[in-house]
Write an enzyme that holds these catalytic residues in place. Sequence first.
Site, mmCIF file in Angstrom:
data_model
loop_
_atom_site.group_PDB
_atom_site.id
_atom_site.type_symbol
_atom_site.label_atom_id
_atom_site.label_comp_id
_atom_site.label_asym_id
_atom_site.label_seq_id
_atom_site.Cartn_x
_atom_site.Cartn_y
_atom_site.Cartn_z
ATOM 1 N N GLU A 194 8.430 -1.312 -30.470
ATOM 2 C CA GLU A 194 8.151 -1.451 -29.043
ATOM 3 C C GLU A 194 6.868 -2.257 -28.824
ATOM 4 O O GLU A 194 5.882 -2.082 -29.541
ATOM 5 C CB GLU A 194 7.949 -0.075 -28.368
ATOM 6 C CG GLU A 194 9.148 0.836 -28.367
ATOM 7 C CD GLU A 194 8.876 2.140 -27.611
ATOM 8 O OE1 GLU A 194 7.906 2.183 -26.822
ATOM 9 O OE2 GLU A 194 9.618 3.114 -27.824
ATOM 10 N N GLU A 212 8.602 8.973 -30.787
ATOM 11 C CA GLU A 212 7.163 9.255 -30.731
ATOM 12 C C GLU A 212 6.842 10.748 -30.863
ATOM 13 O O GLU A 212 6.275 11.366 -29.960
ATOM 14 C CB GLU A 212 6.561 8.671 -29.451
ATOM 15 C CG GLU A 212 6.652 7.138 -29.431
ATOM 16 C CD GLU A 212 5.951 6.482 -28.237
ATOM 17 O OE1 GLU A 212 5.589 7.203 -27.294
ATOM 18 O OE2 GLU A 212 5.759 5.262 -28.266
#
Lengths: 679, 679, 679
Positions: free
Chosen positions: A310, A150
């Site tokens: 995710e 991320e």
Amino acid sequence: MLNPNFPVIYYGGDYNPDQWPEVIWKEDMRMFKAAGINIVTLPVFSWAKLQPSEEVYDFEWLDKVMDLVAQNEIKVCLATSTAAQPAWMSKKYPDILPVDINGHKRAHGGRVNFCPNSSVYRRFSTALAKKLAERYKDYPGLAVWHIANEYGNYCYCENCAASFRAWVKQRYGTIEEVNRRWNMSFWGHTIYDWDEIVAPSHLNEMWLDNGRQCTNFQGIALDYNRFMSDSSLQCYKAEYEAIKEITPDIPVTTNLMGTFKPLDYFKWARCMDVVSWDNYPSAVEPVSNVAMRHDLMRGLKDGQPFMLMEQTPSQQNWQQYNSLKRPGVMRLWSYQAVAHGADSVMFFQLRRSFGACEKYHGAVIAHAGHENTRVFNECAKLGAELKALGDKLIGSTARSKAAIMFDWDNWWAVEFSSGPSIRLKYLEQVEKYYRCLHSMNISIDMIGIESDLSAYEVVIAPVLYMVKPGTAKRLESFVEAGGVFITTFFSGIVNENDLVTLGGYPGELRKLLGIWVEEIDALFPEAKNSIVIKEELGTMKGTYSCGMLCDLMHLEGARELAVYGSDFYAGRPALTENLYGDGRAYYIASDPEEDFLKDFIGYICGAGDIGAALDVPENVELTQRFKENKEFTFVLNHNDFAVDINLGSGCFSELITGKTAQIMLSIEPKGVAILEREI
Amino acid sequence: MLNPNFPVIYYGGDYNPDQWPEVIWKEDMRMFKAAGINIVTLPVFSWAKLQPSEEVYDFEWLDKVMDLVAQNEIKVCLATSTAAQPAWMSKKYPDILPVDINGHKRAHGGRVNFCPNSSVYRRFSTALAKKLAERYKDYPGLAVWHIANEYGNYCYCENCAASFRAWVKQRYGTIEEVNRRWNMSFWGHTIYDWDEIVAPSHLNEMWLDNGRQCTNFQGIALDYNRFMSDSSLQCYKAEYEAIKEITPDIPVTTNLMGTFKPLDYFKWARCMDVVSWDNYPSAVEPVSNVAMRHDLMRGLKDGQPFMLMEQTPSQQNWQQYNSLKRPGVMRLWSYQAVAHGADSVMFFQLRRSFGACEKYHGAVIAHAGHENTRVFNECAKLGAELKALGDKLIGSTARSKAAIMFDWDNWWAVEFSSGPSIRLKYLEQVEKYYRCLHSMNISIDMIGIESDLSAYEVVIAPVLYMVKPGTAKRLESFVEAGGVFITTFFSGIVNENDLVTLGGYPGELRKLLGIWVEEIDALFPEAKNSIVIKEELGTMKGTYSCGMLCDLMHLEGARELAVYGSDFYAGRPALTENLYGDGRAYYIASDPEEDFLKDFIGYICGAGDIGAALDVPENVELTQRFKENKEFTFVLNHNDFAVDINLGSGCFSELITGKTAQIMLSIEPKGVAILEREI
Amino acid sequence: MLNPNFPVIYYGGDYNPDQWPEVIWKEDMRMFKAAGINIVTLPVFSWAKLQPSEEVYDFEWLDKVMDLVAQNEIKVCLATSTAAQPAWMSKKYPDILPVDINGHKRAHGGRVNFCPNSSVYRRFSTALAKKLAERYKDYPGLAVWHIANEYGNYCYCENCAASFRAWVKQRYGTIEEVNRRWNMSFWGHTIYDWDEIVAPSHLNEMWLDNGRQCTNFQGIALDYNRFMSDSSLQCYKAEYEAIKEITPDIPVTTNLMGTFKPLDYFKWARCMDVVSWDNYPSAVEPVSNVAMRHDLMRGLKDGQPFMLMEQTPSQQNWQQYNSLKRPGVMRLWSYQAVAHGADSVMFFQLRRSFGACEKYHGAVIAHAGHENTRVFNECAKLGAELKALGDKLIGSTARSKAAIMFDWDNWWAVEFSSGPSIRLKYLEQVEKYYRCLHSMNISIDMIGIESDLSAYEVVIAPVLYMVKPGTAKRLESFVEAGGVFITTFFSGIVNENDLVTLGGYPGELRKLLGIWVEEIDALFPEAKNSIVIKEELGTMKGTYSCGMLCDLMHLEGARELAVYGSDFYAGRPALTENLYGDGRAYYIASDPEEDFLKDFIGYICGAGDIGAALDVPENVELTQRFKENKEFTFVLNHNDFAVDINLGSGCFSELITGKTAQIMLSIEPKGVAILEREI
């Protein structure tokens, strides 16, 4: 296809064995297998363990974990662990720590807390990636590389300022060109030397106003965003190249975050073998917004299947109200990802941490530690289902006739704009158009500004404020060849440097749209105008509410389909159609209520053959994937009640039950069906 | 007893003669006596006057003031004046200035604006305290020591970081233990050296979200709070010890602030001879919240009488709307303090300042300067009443059978938690339970986590999220011996380092409660569930609303008294009772409406004999103090109308009027009665 | 008179030719003439172009522009271009960059981003002003000097701290006096040396609370505001003096911003030859607020005509919702400025920028670039009208019998106050009284605290919290001589250092008002009290609502006209009248509903002869200007519909149409009439 040697839907997620004693690892394996898990992502945050000091690397513990995983025939999505540098590194090389937009030098801690232009960071992160690749290049279960985690922080340190100057010089060549591109005559900003360029921050050109990042100089701010997106991308690319040199055949990704504003993911995707992303909708997020993000992630690489890297099996921890996913919802949303093009269903996290901020984030294995939980059971059931699907869906793709353009530069520019209205949010506008098509189950591609348009019948570009070089020409060709183009107020205003295209709005789109917008009125929140349809067009008739912005325009070849109902510009055009070549270009001059859009899109699409595959009740989502001569229709019942779907004359094979579906298909609350047929 | 030689209720307050010319001082004395004042607190903020430079101390002006005070037979609460260091000190030793959580080095000014780990601060503050003690040790009116003033700032400077490392080392011994306690494997935070520990601030692990202090690492953040509470406490203790060496018999205090989050007052109270506190409720603060804070202050030292160090005679200045205390309210609230255990009634301030930020804070003597004011008259009347009470009440204590547990560590931990709901506020939950008991005039002790429970019939621990070593065992013994224990959702989750107790919630309390909580659902603010009572229990019956959090639990020995009314967990237990030894343990699985609590507490206490002393109308507060065989019942009429109290067969002596009270007692609006009888 | 040689209403505005290629300049001239423009302001932000480096000045491009302008017989408002220093200057002399109130050193960028005490800034800015004056002193069209632009930033750097110490020393002489004036005994702030004075910032005495700047030490904070206002004024004055030495006959101004809090414009105006200001009301700003600002700007120099330096022809860019000025509104508001005393109507901007943050700010020439726009047409029509008015109105002035006092020091002090209520906003109170008089079309002068009062019948001073030396005496003389004085709650409390005048509120005004205010109650927002009129006075009768603050007062010679209707002070005076000499002094003890004020002001003014010139419908604004024996009555119809005005027996010449107006005058929606007659 992600992995021709392992053509199944990846099912698994983030696994952090280094947070647990070894005795737990075996139990993990047992439960993973019970849940049907075939892949684990690791070690996402273990840099400090893998490299205890500048000179020492320690892979032994990881060898053990990976051996155990391999023994259990589980694949590995191998993370490079570079999203959080070790404390010793920040201490020894404090330049690695970033400076925030307020000018505060950050201290060590958190994550993604490094300067993306730090040579120290790049050197060490690339070295680690290389070490991992060298050590595990022959690991049998090595399925995907997962670089860092991320990405996305912006830095404002002196090192970044220097890199920014180099980036600007590279882009524009001369000081004169910089002055011109950024319109530096304004407010006496003219510069005479490269080192007079200063990073735009809260210390000079930027400020926050009710959560909105404002700026005095759009040109500088835009380029700083581009530069910062590029800076993190350079970090990623350095690792990517080190890895590819050693394992050229293993696909490499990094986990994206959907509509994450700081990074231009279209640019990033060019450097990724496969797109992967983390999907964390809140319980009240409209289904269509999630669908849109899936389609956008698919669109980043022109429709290629992506990875759902995710999602939570039950609840988040960082939202305000972390409600549980109701029974069936995790399964439904997992299939939604697949329906929109995912070839994986993966969770954060496999076992719940017991300390620090993510300990209340849902996991396949709860703090209770055993499998007798609702969540585990739902996960195991889904694992079995996905396994049974085999390679059926792997590599199949969407075939959309409608596309919505999405552009990060445009997003930044629209929201950096000082005026005409702070209510104008680019993402909201795109979501609104998407939602409308989605409610009709029209298959949509989310495409970039440079995507090939030839496959589409309808292209929608809400608030196409910034028109980059070549875009207008491409849109003209598309319409000329018979396409339908729809755009809105506040389009065609500026070029890629946020400089207004002079001569009259919508600038470069003026010819295509056949209009001249003289003025743009901004309405106070409570104020409304209306759009009055002149002649009934499909279900579009009568009067619709509109607001926020109202363009005051003149026809220059277009014809008006609707006019304003009130104010001093009552009777002036509010919706226009311009015949151009074999196609048509529409301009929606204000922000309408959603019924208007539904009726308008219904009228547009009803004319073509780009409607839904089946007729379904409300809140039942339909999408399709195709592989060769196979068509897979996903039916997703987002309702809390069962629905019956009329299959008409079609005869399908339902993949989950393995049964034949004909005439009428009943789907349970939150249920899913996957209908296969040959075409 | 505070002062055996002067066994009366102290009446007076903060006095700042150094803000006024000497000519005013005599007038002050005249008016103090007219008001019945018997104690003054001084010199709270005179460090710069007492120590004009590093080498020079000047006590002459203070000698004069204290002589004058002594001549007027007024006691002195002697302040050490160390809450605001002189400007010369900040200039000469800039390290004394703190760094805030944003990393900003503070400039001189304000108050309590020093680094609590500054050796300079500690050296100079202790020296001043010692000088004062030496000079005034034989002063006849020396009644109490008042160290500094309203401690509580946190600092994030490098000096504090170094002290924090030492504190951590002292606490945990080894780096390995630190990594374990803080779960540093998470997000790759593993450290290898002590100086890799960084203070948690807005520059790394912390951030503000809508006024809530959030953190990535609960373990570090918790310990930093503990360390900061301890750091200020060290400042206090250094002065305390210097003073006690010289005047061992004079009680020492510092003024606390009720439910003040930054400092763990239970830990502080151990180092105080007497607890004192400053009570500044706004006009709209519920009466029960004030009562609770009094009880908490009393509870800090296990029921020992405390001092009301500050309250305003009329209005504050620093609240948003500083309304006047209505006629009678100052008196009523003063008696409320006494009713809950105060042996003093003291004001900030005796004479209103004429400059700077507290000049619009109420005072006994107004800017008008004379005694012909409503406020002065009310003060003088109360002074006369308190004087007439003599030593009757001094040293008397409460005898509660119900207790509510309160714990600062738990408070910090609950609100540092990331998930499940930002709506969960520890203090609000405690206030809610207290309010319910208070509305029934049940006498409550606010106790710490380590308090002796043997005197209680009922112990309530709302949101006992953190279970420290030994607590579960103590609660089990309490219940085993026949006690009733009540706790709620989000209890028993973590240990003292905010690490989850694995195996199933509520962790260490699971055996006592006989349940297993599998999941915790967080509801959006507008969402509700309901609690359906299975069998009528006292007045508890039917259905009650609940929300915020809903535990999904399994019975493991307990029986369900109520179940959820809706959602996918409808019918699952919402209220349980576990018979354990001779006692019972209750678990309330969601946040119920107040009527539920009233009915439930009514049912629980109705079973025992822990109800109110008298039957009184609404908003009439009843409390009791006891001394040997004397019982004093305080009747406080918070209503704007007179009420009649049925005294039943009791026969009392009313202390304020000196009359006998029998059968029916009438109390005026905002009126007070103190009923004495032998028991 | 601004320019005896050019006695017309200036019409034009900001012109930035340096943002455009030369080829555009000629087109500009053509369009300016078509629009009737007779003045351009330039070069406002060209410092970097005029001075490319420390040693080099370049005026050639400006010569060209000014020659072209002169050829077209357009005057020049010559700007000194010093509001934004060049980047090379900030780089070479970083001390020029300010430090903000949070202690952040600013980076180069934005505008008005220099330390006002920077000797580098002062040296270079004065040098540039001098160079410009030398070069253009003989320029034929040189009409007005425009120094810098919208001054107003505060700085907190060390250099400013040093200057502040010098400023304080200059003002108070001794350390003892500083300690006394700032009441430094409070919180132990006593200082012993000049360099113990620290600038009050967010690092010590100040903080933000819901947008309100709060402080611990009002005395220091007030003086820092004064010092900062003076610091920018010093920058202005340095340029002013350099210019006046060379062109003593050309009037000099700088553009003010109406009710701009940071600068004490009354003090500034003394150093300006003519006041000019920038008027940017939002579409929802009440008409009366704009009128008040015009009157205030006029009042800064005791009624002398001012310049409207900037307004937008259509929309702003920096407001939240930048709505278009509806057809006619730009003209109406332009005449409103003239009606209130402006001798110019000028725009920001003449040609819309195409880059950076003001590109969506309206302009006479749109991005379209041609004259066929609504906005250009309205501008051209107004230009022609103003030209036709010739010198008729130039130099004419108002003749008001009512005045409202306005004082920056008082504004700062009221809102720095800690207590009694954060709802008290000085500007809102002044606007409320102004609005009431404005609704009756009573001509008002906005005057300073030191203005001559002899011309007025009624003087209103809402919330005259701070009474400076001499003010009370001047007000007493005014009333003694027959004047009517009206003031309110929270008046007469402090002196110029925010130190309370002891002995009883309203301090120095107590004698004049004949009252003693014992206490001040602050009401919660939802709470209300009422004002009950004792005897009918005009239309004032019955009961009115009031709130926010309620004074509890005693009569000391005054008589009560109204009393409170509720709470414990029901029946006590709420409105008093004190006969004093030949006049009367009124005190309004609470914040009343507007109807009360209208009735009260109606009663007061009905008694005199200070009503409206004509009887007009609602939302029709009437103002008058006078020149010798000529009276000009402006009738401004702010309604969306036409209105008829009864002219009674008057016979007027209407200046815009040139027709005679008699008996009944009809005015179109948003229309304007200027009625001239001899008196």
